[in-house]
Each structure stands twice: as C-alpha cells, then as structure tokens.
Design a protein around this motif. Structure first.
Motif, PDB file in Angstrom:
ATOM      1  N   UNK A  75       0.863  -1.168   0.000  1.00 36.64           N
ATOM      2  CA  UNK A  75       0.000   0.000   0.000  1.00 36.64           C
ATOM      3  C   UNK A  75       0.905   1.225   0.000  1.00 36.64           C
ATOM      4  N   UNK A  76       0.717   2.083  -1.006  1.00 35.18           N
ATOM      5  CA  UNK A  76       1.603   3.241  -1.171  1.00 35.18           C
ATOM      6  C   UNK A  76       0.794   4.526  -1.063  1.00 35.18           C
ATOM      7  N   UNK A  77       1.239   5.426  -0.189  1.00 38.84           N
ATOM      8  CA  UNK A  77       0.656   6.754  -0.074  1.00 38.84           C
ATOM      9  C   UNK A  77       1.685   7.797  -0.463  1.00 38.84           C
ATOM     10  N   UNK A  78       1.351   9.042  -0.280  1.00 39.91           N
ATOM     11  CA  UNK A  78       2.268  10.095  -0.702  1.00 39.91           C
ATOM     12  C   UNK A  78       3.583  10.052   0.056  1.00 39.91           C
ATOM     13  N   UNK A  79       3.556   9.611   1.315  1.00 47.19           N
ATOM     14  CA  UNK A  79       4.801   9.577   2.085  1.00 47.19           C
ATOM     15  C   UNK A  79       4.993   8.263   2.832  1.00 47.19           C
ATOM     16  N   UNK A  80       4.404   7.201   2.341  1.00 45.67           N
ATOM     17  CA  UNK A  80       4.597   5.919   3.031  1.00 45.67           C
ATOM     18  C   UNK A  80       4.447   4.733   2.084  1.00 45.67           C
ATOM     19  N   UNK A  81       4.971   3.619   2.557  1.00 45.11           N
ATOM     20  CA  UNK A  81       4.824   2.330   1.867  1.00 45.11           C
ATOM     21  C   UNK A  81       4.672   1.261   2.934  1.00 45.11           C
ATOM     22  N   UNK A  82       3.546   0.546   2.880  1.00 44.24           N
ATOM     23  CA  UNK A  82       3.251  -0.511   3.837  1.00 44.24           C
ATOM     24  C   UNK A  82       3.266  -1.849   3.106  1.00 44.24           C
ATOM     25  N   UNK A  83       3.976  -2.820   3.648  1.00 43.74           N
ATOM     26  CA  UNK A  83       4.113  -4.124   3.011  1.00 43.74           C
ATOM     27  C   UNK A  83       3.451  -5.202   3.854  1.00 43.74           C
ATOM     28  N   UNK A  84       2.670  -6.045   3.180  1.00 41.11           N
ATOM     29  CA  UNK A  84       2.054  -7.209   3.828  1.00 41.11           C
ATOM     30  C   UNK A  84       2.492  -8.465   3.105  1.00 41.11           C
ATOM     31  N   UNK A  85       2.701  -9.549   3.855  1.00 42.79           N
ATOM     32  CA  UNK A  85       3.210 -10.798   3.291  1.00 42.79           C
ATOM     33  C   UNK A  85       2.249 -11.945   3.582  1.00 42.79           C
ATOM     34  N   UNK A 108       7.994 -15.336   4.687  1.00 42.39           N
ATOM     35  CA  UNK A 108       8.256 -14.371   3.618  1.00 42.39           C
ATOM     36  C   UNK A 108       8.653 -13.014   4.201  1.00 42.39           C
ATOM     37  N   UNK A 109       7.971 -12.595   5.251  1.00 45.31           N
ATOM     38  CA  UNK A 109       8.275 -11.308   5.883  1.00 45.31           C
ATOM     39  C   UNK A 109       9.677 -11.315   6.472  1.00 45.31           C
ATOM     40  N   UNK A 110      10.053 -12.419   7.126  1.00 39.51           N
ATOM     41  CA  UNK A 110      11.387 -12.514   7.723  1.00 39.51           C
ATOM     42  C   UNK A 110      12.474 -12.459   6.654  1.00 39.51           C
ATOM     43  N   UNK A 129       0.335  -4.612   9.158  1.00 36.94           N
ATOM     44  CA  UNK A 129       1.373  -4.855   8.150  1.00 36.94           C
ATOM     45  C   UNK A 129       2.662  -5.311   8.839  1.00 36.94           C
ATOM     46  N   UNK A 130       3.375  -6.180   8.154  1.00 34.95           N
ATOM     47  CA  UNK A 130       4.642  -6.641   8.739  1.00 34.95           C
ATOM     48  C   UNK A 130       5.732  -5.574   8.657  1.00 34.95           C
ATOM     49  N   UNK A 131       5.690  -4.750   7.608  1.00 37.87           N
ATOM     50  CA  UNK A 131       6.712  -3.709   7.424  1.00 37.87           C
ATOM     51  C   UNK A 131       6.025  -2.416   6.996  1.00 37.87           C
ATOM     52  N   UNK A 132       6.303  -1.331   7.716  1.00 37.65           N
ATOM     53  CA  UNK A 132       5.724  -0.031   7.364  1.00 37.65           C
ATOM     54  C   UNK A 132       6.829   1.027   7.336  1.00 37.65           C
ATOM     55  N   UNK A 133       6.950   1.733   6.208  1.00 44.96           N
ATOM     56  CA  UNK A 133       7.865   2.864   6.087  1.00 44.96           C
ATOM     57  C   UNK A 133       7.041   4.147   6.010  1.00 44.96           C
ATOM     58  N   UNK A 134       7.302   5.086   6.896  1.00 42.91           N
ATOM     59  CA  UNK A 134       6.736   6.431   6.781  1.00 42.91           C
ATOM     60  C   UNK A 134       7.894   7.376   6.533  1.00 42.91           C
TER      61      UNK A 134
END
Length: 542
Positions: A211-221, A226-228, A265-270
């Motif tokens: 999931x991608x927003x203007x200032x973030x990317x959230x990843x689900x596995x 797979x996440x590890x 989400x397993x990984x979230x970047x803001x």
C-alpha cells in the motif's frame, strides 16, 4: 608540490571526456545532430502511434510541450502486474490506468492534478530524476550550466548523464518547454525502480502486497517466513545497531520511521518530510542533502535507534551526528568572521581567508566530506579535500551557493570550489592560496578559462566536447572554442596525439596559450608557431 584527492576521480574524468565520447570516432555537428534526433523522434513516434500507444494527434504536434500525463504514458506504457499494489491517495481506484499508478508509485507525480501540467525542461528534470532507478551522474556539463538553479543541479545532471533529456546545441535551456519530441528521444533511457522515487523496489514475487501513499509504503506478506526473508534482506542494513526482536518495533532509520510486525502490516515505512532519495554505500544508508563531487556522494548517514513506547516520532529530516557537530562549529565560526551588512563577495573573502589561515597543509589524500571539514576545524591541518570541504560547508551555512569540484591538475589530483557571486559562477582554490607568508589570491574568483590552464574537471564550466556545437578551426572566435577544437583533435587521434595542428583565431581576445593541454595529458606537449602573413597558428608536437 601539493598533493590531493582520489585517483578514481582522474579515471572517471578521463573516461567521460574521451574514451566514451569518441569510441565510435564520430565528430558531432550540432546542426546535423539536431536534424538526426528529430528524425529519430519522428520514427519512434510512428511506431508508438501504429501500436495504439499514442494518439495520432501526438505525432502531428511533435514540437508541442508534453503534459505529465503524456510523459507518464510514454514511460510506463508497458507497466503491468500492479494488482498487488494499492495506491492510497485521493482519486485513485481500481479503474485508474496502470501507467498512472506507476507514475505515482515511482514518484513522478504526487497527485492526479499533476497529469494535466506541462513542464519546462528544468521542471521535467526534477520529475524524471526522482523517478529514475539510479543516480547516474550529477555534473551539469552543458554550456549554459549557469542558467540552471543550483537547487536543480542534481536533477539536471542526472537526466543529462542518463540521456533521458537531450542537450540542445550544447545547452540545457532549463526554462524552455519540455517537448514531445525531446521526451520521445530519451524515453528508452528511462527506467524506474524505487517506491515514491525513494525506496528500492525489485518488484513483487506474488507473496506480498504494498500500500503506497504520498509519504509511506506498507508491506504485507502471505506468511511470516516471507516477511522474515524480506526483513533480513532489505531491512537489515537500514537498522544496523538495533537488535530486531521479531516483535512489534518502531525504529527511526533517519530517512523514515520503520515499523515492524504491526497488527496490520509486517513492514511499514513512513518517509520523513523533504526526503527525495536514498543512497546505499556498502552497508550504510545515506539520505538528505548530498554533496556531489563527480561520482562520490555524501549525505547524512543513517544512525538507527529504536523508539520507546509512547515516544512521538519526528518526521523532520535530521542531520547525523557528524553533521550536527559540524554545523554547530561552522555556525560559531561564521558569527565571528562575518559582520552585519557584509556583501556576498565580502562574505566569500572572509570565509576563504579563514580556511586558508585555519588549515596547515599536511600530506596524504582524502575525500570531500563533512568529516574532513570537521577535522580541518578541530586539527587545523589537512590536504585539498579538507580545504575544499571546510570552504563548502562554511559557504553553504552562510547561504552562499557553492559546489565542490575535483580532478587532475598541475599539482596532481586536486579539489577546489565553485561559488556563485554577482550573478555568475567563479572558482576559488584555498589550498593553493596557502603555504606562504601572505594569502595568495592567484586562484581566487577566477573564471573557467583561467582555471582550465591548471586543471580539468567534469561539467560546471569545463567545455564538454561531446555536446559542444561544431567549431571552425579556421575561424575560432573565443578561447573556449579554441580549446574545444584542440581537445577534439586530441580525442580524434586514437593511437597518439597528432603531430601537427593548425588553426586561426578571429579576434585578439582569444587566448592562444595551448599549455593547458599538458594538464589533460603529459603527451599533449606542443610548440606553437605563428605565421603573421597568413595569420595561421601551427602546433608541432614535441
């Protein structure tokens, strides 16, 4: 004799100036090149129209300014497999075309309203540079580099080096419209691969969604395994020094707030405010404001730390510890050496004099960096990289536009600075001003042609023979034209320098001193004779 920076820089300059440009042995005429490029664009457009990728009207208006929508369609026309990517931004839904989703995903657009805009070449450079997978180069090597805003140097240098936006008659022309023709010419050189132009993205393997927003990317596995694997491969370097627990964590990684193993989400970047690009160097991550000198880049070094429970995340970009310490020291120095109501030129002289008197020349070689600027302050010694670094950071903190430069010189590999004063770029060499009882201003506030007598560098005033318009060796009107003519003669002769070269100049102001060639290569040593009757100069090697 003073020593200086890195042999890598000499190699890169030599490769870019000569080997690559003339590997085919073709000397480019600017008029012929423009005609050829137009035909190239026309043929490419015919293919795209025939494939129903572009409407016929696009082809009929080749010189018209291109819209962002048309540019996105050109670049991402074949983008597929975005089903697992959700764009979380107003206006995007399941009916949004993939090429528009891709434009947002890779950072070319920030909003659907961007699509209807046309662009100047400088505006296009910023959009395109952000969307490129790699930083190919950052040196602005066009004749009109001074018309490019310093804040746009990185973007313009990048698109020129990547050949995504072509030079026109040796110029970039930043304020001219970016046309359909120009976009088509460079379209095949474009590639994207970073989420929002920031985070490296190698595509989806079917086991995760984003999931991608203007200032973030959230990843689900699909699975914890797979996440590890993703965390171990992609996240480990970003979190160096922080122990990953396999449980929910928040980590400030400098360029973003990273959240792991959240309930959704397993990984979230803001991403932090103002972030444009990351650079990975070895096992380190660099971000923020970069100092570029040829192919060596420096930014803020990510210093990850885990956030405590309840601690508010800071989404403003923060300098690393070295830069914080340096900024504190440079700001103290500037308070002492700069006086109220000083002109820009007076400020530059005060900074130049401080650098020359602060540092005692030592030996060795090093890079232009914040660490070396700090070392110059704390230890009071260094080589040209330290003089150049300290001048750069002092001038920058004083609000003066400046660029560090480096390349081969008559004293070996060397570094110096370019600074913007009174509406033009001039050059200063603090290293060569040192070593005497008084400050030597021989290399202070000089122009490119003067500096060219003693050194070479890429871009920023050093004439690039690859894109410079054709010159007539029997009617050379300026010193720059003469030097381009001679450099091309050297480049054309593959096995050894030409034994004899003749030329004529059209004015008394042309500097006919050809000794600058020996800085490029010791083999380029010539004796110059002048036939006053025929007004002909003859260079004889040896």
């Amino acid at each position: 004799m003073k020593k200086s920076t890195s042999a890598i820089l000499v190699f890169m300059i030599a490769i870019q100036m000569f080997t690559i440009a003339y590997s085919t042995g073709v000397e480019r005429s600017s008029a012929a090149a423009a005609e050829a490029l137009s035909e190239e664009a026309r043929e490419r457009l015919e293919e795209l129209v025939a494939q129903n990728i572009l409407p016929d009207s696009f082809q009929r208006n080749l010189r018209q300014a291109i819209t962002v929508d048309e540019l996105a369609r050109l670049y991402y026309r074949e983008e597929r497999g975005l089903d697992q990517i959700e764009i979380d931004h107003p206006g995007f839904d399941e009916n949004t075309p993939d090429y528009i989703k891709a434009a947002f995903l890779y950072g070319m657009i920030d909003d659907l309203n961007d699509l209807k805009l046309t662009m100047t070449r400088a505006e296009a450079a910023k959009r395109i540079s952000k969307s490129l997978t790699y930083t190919v180069g950052t040196d602005v090597f066009t004749r009109d580099f001074a018309s490019v805003k310093p804040s746009d140097f990185h973007a313009v240098g990048n698109v020129l080096s990547a050949s995504v936006i072509p030079a026109i008659q040796g110029n970039f022309q930043p304020n001219k419209p970016f046309t359909r023709e120009q976009a088509v010419i460079g379209m095949d050189a474009h590639s994207s691969g970073n989420i929002r132009g920031i985070l490296p993205f190698s595509g989806l393997n079917g086991q995760e969604s984003i999931t991608v927003g203007s200032n973030y990317a959230y990843l689900s596995f699909e699975s914890a395994k797979d996440a590890k694997e993703y965390i171990g491969y992609q996240v480990k370097n970003m979190t160096k020094g922080v122990k990953l627990t396999g449980k929910q964590q928040r980590i400030d990684v400098g360029f973003a707030i990273l959240e792991l193993w959240t309930p959704t989400h397993e990984v979230k970047f803001t991403f932090k405010n103002g972030l444009e690009r990351l650079r990975f160097r070895g096992d380190s991550v660099l971000y923020g404001t970069f100092v570029y000198t040829n192919w060596h880049g420096e930014g803020y070094l990510a210093e990850p730390r885990e956030l405590k429970a309840g601690e508010k995340a800071n989404l403003e970009l923060q300098p690393d510890s070295v830069h914080r310490k340096l900024y504190a020291r440079t700001d103290q120095i500037l308070k002492k050496i700069l006086k109220p109501n000083m002109t820009e030129e007076q400020k530059v002289k005060a900074i130049f004099d401080y650098v020359v008197t602060q540092i005692k020349y030592s030996s060795g070689a090093d890079y232009i960096s914040a660490a070396n600027a700090l070392k110059a302050i704390e230890e009071g010694r260094g080589v040209c990289a330290h003089y150049t670094s300290l001048f750069h950071y002092l001038a920058t903190r004083a609000g003066i536009a400046t660029i560090p430069l480096s390349g081969p010189s008559f004293v070996g590999e060397h570094a110096w600075n370019m600074v913007y004063l009174n509406g033009k770029w001039v050059y200063v060499d603090a290293t060569l001003a040192d070593g005497k009882k008084t400050i030597d201003y021989t290399y202070y506030l000089k122009d490119a042609m003067f500096m060219m007598k003693t050194r070479t560098w890429i871009g920023y005033g050093y004439p690039d023979i690859n894109i410079y318009p054709e010159v007539d060796g029997m009617n050379l009107k300026t010193t720059e034209e003469l030097r381009v003519y001679l450099l091309r003669k050297m480049a054309e002769s593959r096995t050894e320098p030409p034994k004899k070269i003749t030329f004529k100049v059209a004015g008394a102001k042309v500097d006919t001193d050809v000794k600058f060639l020996t800085v490029v290569s010791p083999e380029y040593k010539y004796k110059l004779n002048y036939d006053s009757k025929n007004k002909l100069y003859t260079m004889i090697r040896g």
